[in-house]
Scaffold this active site. Structure first.
Site, PDB file in Angstrom:
ATOM      1  N   GLU A   4     -15.085   2.966   9.803  1.00 26.16           N
ATOM      2  CA  GLU A   4     -15.670   3.942  10.722  1.00 26.16           C
ATOM      3  C   GLU A   4     -15.568   5.363  10.188  1.00 26.16           C
ATOM      4  OE1 GLU A   4     -13.417   3.828  14.346  1.00 26.16           O
ATOM      5  OE2 GLU A   4     -14.202   1.849  14.926  1.00 26.16           O
TER       6      GLU A   4
ATOM      7  N   TYR B  29      -9.753   6.606  19.919  1.00 26.71           N
ATOM      8  CA  TYR B  29     -10.766   6.029  19.028  1.00 26.71           C
ATOM      9  C   TYR B  29     -10.813   4.500  19.089  1.00 26.71           C
ATOM     10  CZ  TYR B  29     -11.863  10.711  18.156  1.00 26.71           C
ATOM     11  OH  TYR B  29     -12.269  12.006  18.394  1.00 26.71           O
TER      12      TYR B  29
ATOM     13  N   HIS C 140      -0.914  -0.178   5.698  1.00 26.97           N
ATOM     14  CA  HIS C 140      -1.486   0.777   6.664  1.00 26.97           C
ATOM     15  C   HIS C 140      -0.594   1.991   6.914  1.00 26.97           C
ATOM     16  CE1 HIS C 140      -4.483  -2.342   8.550  1.00 26.97           C
ATOM     17  NE2 HIS C 140      -4.442  -2.390   7.237  1.00 26.97           N
TER      18      HIS C 140
ATOM     19  N   GLN D   7       0.819  -1.210   0.000  1.00 27.33           N
ATOM     20  CA  GLN D   7       0.000   0.000   0.000  1.00 27.33           C
ATOM     21  C   GLN D   7       0.856   1.265   0.000  1.00 27.33           C
ATOM     22  OE1 GLN D   7      -2.372  -0.722   3.526  1.00 27.33           O
ATOM     23  NE2 GLN D   7      -3.635  -2.260   2.510  1.00 27.33           N
TER      24      GLN D   7
ATOM     25  N   TYR E  66      -9.866 -10.687   9.638  1.00 26.69           N
ATOM     26  CA  TYR E  66     -10.000 -11.235   8.284  1.00 26.69           C
ATOM     27  C   TYR E  66     -10.185 -12.754   8.318  1.00 26.69           C
ATOM     28  CZ  TYR E  66      -8.507  -6.679   6.577  1.00 26.69           C
ATOM     29  OH  TYR E  66      -8.423  -5.337   6.303  1.00 26.69           O
TER      30      TYR E  66
HETATM   31 CA   LIG Z   1     -12.653   3.061  16.503  1.00 31.79          CA
END
Ligand SMILES: [Ca+2]
Length: 411
Positions: free
Chosen positions: A278, A288, A182, A116, A299
């Site tokens: 989210e 969070y 990520h 990524q 997964y």
């Molecule tokens: Ca969260």
């Protein structure tokens, strides 16, 4: 002992079957009728997931504004009306108003374009008109397979051979990790001129566990000044054992963020695992929750961490998806070309290969619509969505021969 079937008990069974049926119908009314991946999870409040489908009925045309861009990731409009676009393999280009691509802008430091990683987000300085400064985020190679997200800035010279001058790397995520996943990577200037960078936790378990650690920049949204220094009013400045760059913690992988035009707060969308994408308002010093609380499942199918979705001291998402959309790029629509879309929140869907439109009332999502659904046959993943100065919406498709699409009212 025999169960005695009374008329009353039969009536109760019929009534509860009716309630279950109505609940199922309510779920069916969302845009995605597939069952959630996680069974037995309950939203923290009504409307936190599966908002009712709301078809805005807006007629639009989709025009190819440019093509042949390789895995475009980020888009920013220059005052001239030209576009600055990043290609994930490591090139920055200027796209003319007629769709022509410039040669690669020289001066971009090397990127690690595996997985990524690569050249990611791009943003203009709020005073670009006078200083020509641009900022970009990227996967920074650190040797021995180690990489991290980084931010650089430079002065853009828009010439026949475009270039960046006075390039400075102003931020390095730490620690570096042996992972190609990520990176996060959206750059958003706040109203006060500070710069937010959304990040991820690099996916591998040692990184994931650092999303809750204050001495690590993994799984954090950070806030820096435009020169890379630390704003004095950051929430953890002067706190022992905490990195002063941190704005908010407990994020999984944030590839979408934008300022809410009404409030100036930073709204972000982050990837969940199987279920659990989210939307959050990233507020100063808040947690969070990742990986302690999460919607969805791993997964491989197991529960995430302890399998819990709520905990005191941890923020609930204001909206979540299970199944996921794989969100990348987001913007609130404020233009005049589409009056019916004013105030809507648009989010790119990578895995859904469509554009998500949400009705937003204050801090709640009240309706959901999927646009550009005809991109699905060609697997055109949507990587970014930006409002142009003309009020049209511009969308990047994440392909080796990617496109910049322009959404305009139907003629
Ligand atoms: Ca969260």
């Amino acid at each position: 002992m025999h169960t005695r079937w009374t008329i009353a008990s039969v009536l109760i069974i019929i009534a509860s079957a009716g309630a279950a049926g109505r609940a199922f119908q309510a779920q069916q009314a969302g845009v995605d009728s597939r069952p959630p991946n996680a069974t037995g999870q309950t939203p923290a409040f009504p409307g936190q997931t599966r908002a009712p489908e709301h078809k805005s009925g807006v007629a639009y045309d989709v025009v190819t504004a440019a093509e042949g861009v390789e895995n475009p990731w980020g888009l920013a409009f220059l005052p001239s009306g030209k576009m600055l676009v990043t290609e994930r393999p490591g090139r920055l280009r200027i796209v003319g108003t007629d769709g022509t691509l410039s040669p690669p802008v020289t001066g971009v430091p090397p990127v690690d374009a595996h997985g990524q990683g690569g050249l990611l987000g791009v943003a203009l300085d709020p005073r670009f008109a006078s200083n020509s400064l641009v900022y970009w985020s990227y996967a920074e190679p650190r040797g021995d397979g180690q990489t991290n997200t980084a931010v650089a800035r430079g002065t853009l010279v828009d010439a026949a051979a475009p270039r960046l001058e006075n390039v400075q790397v102003i931020y390095h995520q730490a620690p570096s990790m042996d992972s190609t996943l990520h990176y996060g990577g959206r750059l958003v200037f706040g109203r006060d001129g500070t710069l937010f960078l959304t990040q991820g936790e690099r996916s591998i378990t040692p990184g994931r566990m650092q999303a809750q650690q204050m001495d690590s920049l993994l799984g954090k949204i950070v806030r820096i000044n435009a020169d890379g220094s630390i704003p004095k009013d950051n929430p953890f400045v002067g706190k022992e054992g905490a990195r002063p760059e941190i704005w908010s913690i407990g994020h999984r992988n944030v590839e979408a963020a934008t300022l809410n035009p009404s409030t100036g707060e930073l709204w972000e969308t982050e990837h969940g695992a199987r279920g659990g994408d989210e939307i959050n308002i990233a507020r100063k010093g808040k947690d969070y929750g990742w990986p302690t609380i999460a919607y969805g499942i791993e997964y491989q199918g197991a529960p995430i961490t302890g399998g819990i979705t709520a905990k005191d001291g941890m923020e609930q998402p204001l909206y979540y998806w299970d199944p996921v959309i794989a969100p990348s790029g987001m913007t609130f629509y404020t233009g005049d070309l589409f009056p019916a879309w004013k105030g809507s929140l648009f989010i790119g869907g990578l895995v859904t290969t469509n554009l998500v439109r949400l009705d937003v009332a204050g801090e709640r999502v009240t309706g959901e619509e999927r646009l550009l659904t005809d991109l699905q046959p060609n697997r055109e993943r949507i990587r970014d969505v930006v409002q142009g100065p003309d009020g049209a919406l511009y969308v990047l498709t994440d392909n080796a021969k990617g496109r910049i699409l322009k959404i305009v009212p139907k003629k």
